[in-house]
Design a protein around this motif. Structure first.
Motif, short mmCIF file in Angstrom:
data_model
loop_
_atom_site.label_atom_id
_atom_site.label_comp_id
_atom_site.label_asym_id
_atom_site.label_seq_id
_atom_site.Cartn_x
_atom_site.Cartn_y
_atom_site.Cartn_z
N ASN A 64 0.82 -1.22 0.00
CA ASN A 64 0.00 0.00 0.00
C ASN A 64 0.86 1.27 0.00
O ASN A 64 0.48 2.29 0.61
N ILE A 65 1.97 1.23 -0.67
CA ILE A 65 2.87 2.38 -0.71
C ILE A 65 2.28 3.50 -1.58
O ILE A 65 1.58 3.24 -2.56
N GLN A 81 4.72 -8.13 -3.30
CA GLN A 81 4.10 -7.13 -2.43
C GLN A 81 2.97 -6.41 -3.18
O GLN A 81 2.97 -6.32 -4.41
N ASN A 82 2.05 -5.86 -2.42
CA ASN A 82 0.92 -5.11 -3.00
C ASN A 82 1.33 -3.67 -3.26
O ASN A 82 0.93 -2.74 -2.56
N LYS A 86 -2.42 1.83 -4.51
CA LYS A 86 -2.77 3.25 -4.62
C LYS A 86 -2.40 3.84 -5.98
O LYS A 86 -2.31 5.06 -6.13
N ALA A 87 -2.23 2.99 -6.96
CA ALA A 87 -1.87 3.46 -8.29
C ALA A 87 -3.07 4.11 -8.99
O ALA A 87 -4.21 3.67 -8.82
N THR A 88 -2.80 5.17 -9.76
CA THR A 88 -3.83 5.84 -10.56
C THR A 88 -3.34 5.89 -12.01
O THR A 88 -2.25 5.43 -12.33
N LYS A 89 -4.15 6.50 -12.87
CA LYS A 89 -3.77 6.59 -14.28
C LYS A 89 -2.50 7.41 -14.49
O LYS A 89 -1.90 7.36 -15.57
#
Length: 533
Positions: A64-65, A81-82, A86-89
């Motif tokens: 969740n970085i 790892q996840n 919090k990735a966006t376009k």
């Protein structure tokens, strides 16, 4: 082995992704492989005039970085790892990792941002032995034409112990090794004795660290000296002078002037007896003048205990046979075929490093990189890799000295057998007070003090948290049974609310403090079907 077509296509995509990005952040792991990975990536970006930031991190900070850059690159980590929660376009992701992945190749298909993961396991390539994080980063550098970085790819593979399966580099690592040789950076001595410290450790000290099986020489320097004395390969006089040769002959030691001379046990006994006799009698024998006595006295002071690099091939053969006999006496017959892989392996010399430097030998260079990682000085190591041999090298030497001190003081806390608790299928110790960054190294060193037939696990609490760092190490013999402790620790840590992973012989995890006992019991039970010695 060649890079598979789909993987080669991914590298071309990765090159374009970097070329089209203006804001770039790198996250890399803190060990030798991760530091080498970061150094290669940073050099690529330097040479292509791409501004970038780089952080070296532990795995526990990645889930969740926050992603705040146009392109975030994860090297030697990220697959397990996840990292994209919090990735966006506006946040593209590139992963270059060789650890078991959580996501498959199709994961990228439904994303509104670029997600590119280059992992050998997606292409049927073993990430434990055929290529590591630094190797993956090197192939990206090669896509840019920077084959001069191949030596760093080799160093990363050495640090990641990629050659422990056969004693040689295999798979994609062979390509990297070949590139480094062709570039003039690397010399490989094939099928050398596989003993750490070939240039800097006296051989009797190096032998005492043998820990895959507990032998009479393990943690016993006197036994190591006795073995080398018995084999007649312990001590040498470098470049015997004509005066030394003449005087030594008078007491029965025959050696040729101008060459190195290896002293037998009898030679040393005769020399010591002669000098002790003169000292006790307080007078010289008739066959020695005062000047000749002084030559004899100075010659004794010039006797040097050998390092592995001092041995001839014939002497290495003697030592191999002796170690082979020792191990046969300690292991079940099913492991006999694996003994050569324990004792024999390629050695690596970086030709552009100073002959007297600890950076010249691949194994010792990788240890220095790990020392920086364990002491939060990864960027010093990266500077050395990127060519700084001035202030950064001075810092590196001091960090290595500090690291050795920390290891020695930490070992004192757990080397006593009473601190090691042995269960049916595993053994563990409480490393309270040991820095999380070095508990893995300590766990490996403890192997020589406990039962090699079972993995050893070290625990230490992470300061100011309710979490525990877990590190596992095992004898290479257990890995030849096909046990992959990295997969096992990943499964068990997940069951107790933690994360983990790694390689067959060396792996780790982060778990909640209050679930330590549950972790131990689950791990012990899961090994019921695996430990078969």
């Amino acid at each position: 082995m060649e890079i598979p077509p789909l993987m080669a296509k991914q590298y071309k995509e990765a090159k374009k992704l970097i070329e089209n990005s203006k804001s770039i952040k790198i996250y890399s792991h803190i060990d030798c492989d991760g530091i080498c990975s970061g150094a290669i990536l940073s050099t690529i970006l330097d040479r292509t005039n791409k501004a970038h930031d780089i952080d070296f991190v532990n795995l526990d900070v990645l889930d969740n970085i926050d992603l705040n850059h146009e392109l975030t690159i994860f090297s030697d980590l990220g697959s397990g790892q996840n990292i994209d929660a919090k990735a966006t376009k506006d946040n593209n992701i590139l992963i270059l990792d060789h650890h078991p992945p959580l996501r498959d190749l199709d994961y990228k298909n439904d994303k509104d941002y670029t997600y590119l993961e280059i992992n050998p396991l997606h292409h049927g390539i073993d990430g434990s032995y055929y290529v590591c994080g630094g190797g993956l980063c090197y192939f990206l550098a090669k896509e840019f034409g920077f084959t001069d970085l191949s030596w760093i790819g080799v160093l990363s593979a050495i640090g990641d112990m990629q050659n422990t399966h056969s004693g040689h580099f295999e798979g994609l690592n062979r390509i990297i090794q070949s590139d480094a040789i062709n570039e003039g950076y690397l010399d490989v001595h094939e099928s050398d004795l596989n003993i750490y410290g070939r240039n800097t450790r006296e051989l009797f000290i190096a032998l005492s660290y043998f820990s895959d099986v507990k032998l009479p020489i393990t943690n016993n320097q006197n036994e190591s000296k006795a073995l080398l004395d018995e084999l007649g390969i312990d001590s040498t006089i470098k470049r015997v002078t004509p005066e030394e040769s003449e005087v030594l002959e008078k007491i029965g030691i025959l050696c040729e002037a101008g060459s190195d001379y290896t002293l037998t046990r009898q030679d040393r006994a005769m020399l010591n007896k002669e000098l002790d006799s003169i000292k006790n009698a307080q007078t010289l024998p008739p066959y020695l003048s005062k000047d000749e006595f002084m030559i004899l006295f100075q010659t004794q002071k010039r006797i040097k205990r050998k390092t592995l690099s001092d041995l001839t091939d014939a002497e290495k053969g003697k030592l191999y046979n002796a170690l082979n006999r020792m191990i046969i006496n300690e292991v079940p017959p099913k492991y006999y075929e694996h003994i050569p892989k324990i004792l024999i392996g390629d050695s690596y010399t970086f030709l552009l490093e100073d002959p007297g430097s600890f950076l010249r030998d691949g194994a010792e260079f990788s240890t220095a990189m790990n020392a920086c990682g364990r002491n939060h000085e990864e960027k010093i190591a990266m500077e050395v890799l990127k060519g700084n041999r001035d202030w950064a090298l001075v810092e590196l030497e001091e960090i290595s000295r500090k690291h050795r001190y920390n290891l020695a003081t930490s070992m004192e806390k757990v080397a006593d057998g009473d601190e090691i608790i042995e269960l049916e299928n595993l053994q563990y110790f409480d490393g309270t007070g040991i820095k999380p960054e070095i508990v893995g190294t300590i766990t490996g060193m403890i192997l020589g003090y406990c039962n090699w037939r079972k993995p050893i696990i070290g625990f230490t609490q992470i300061e100011d948290t309710e979490g525990i760092k877990v590190s596992l190490r095992c004898s290479r013999f257990l890995s030849y049974d096909g046990i992959h402790f990295g997969n096992i620790i990943r499964e068990v840590s997940g069951e107790v609310g933690g994360t983990g992973g790694g390689h067959a012989m060396a792996c780790g995890a982060y778990i909640p403090l209050d679930r330590k006992e549950e972790f131990i019991q689950k791990f012990n039970i899961l090994l019921n079907e695996n430990i078969s010695i």
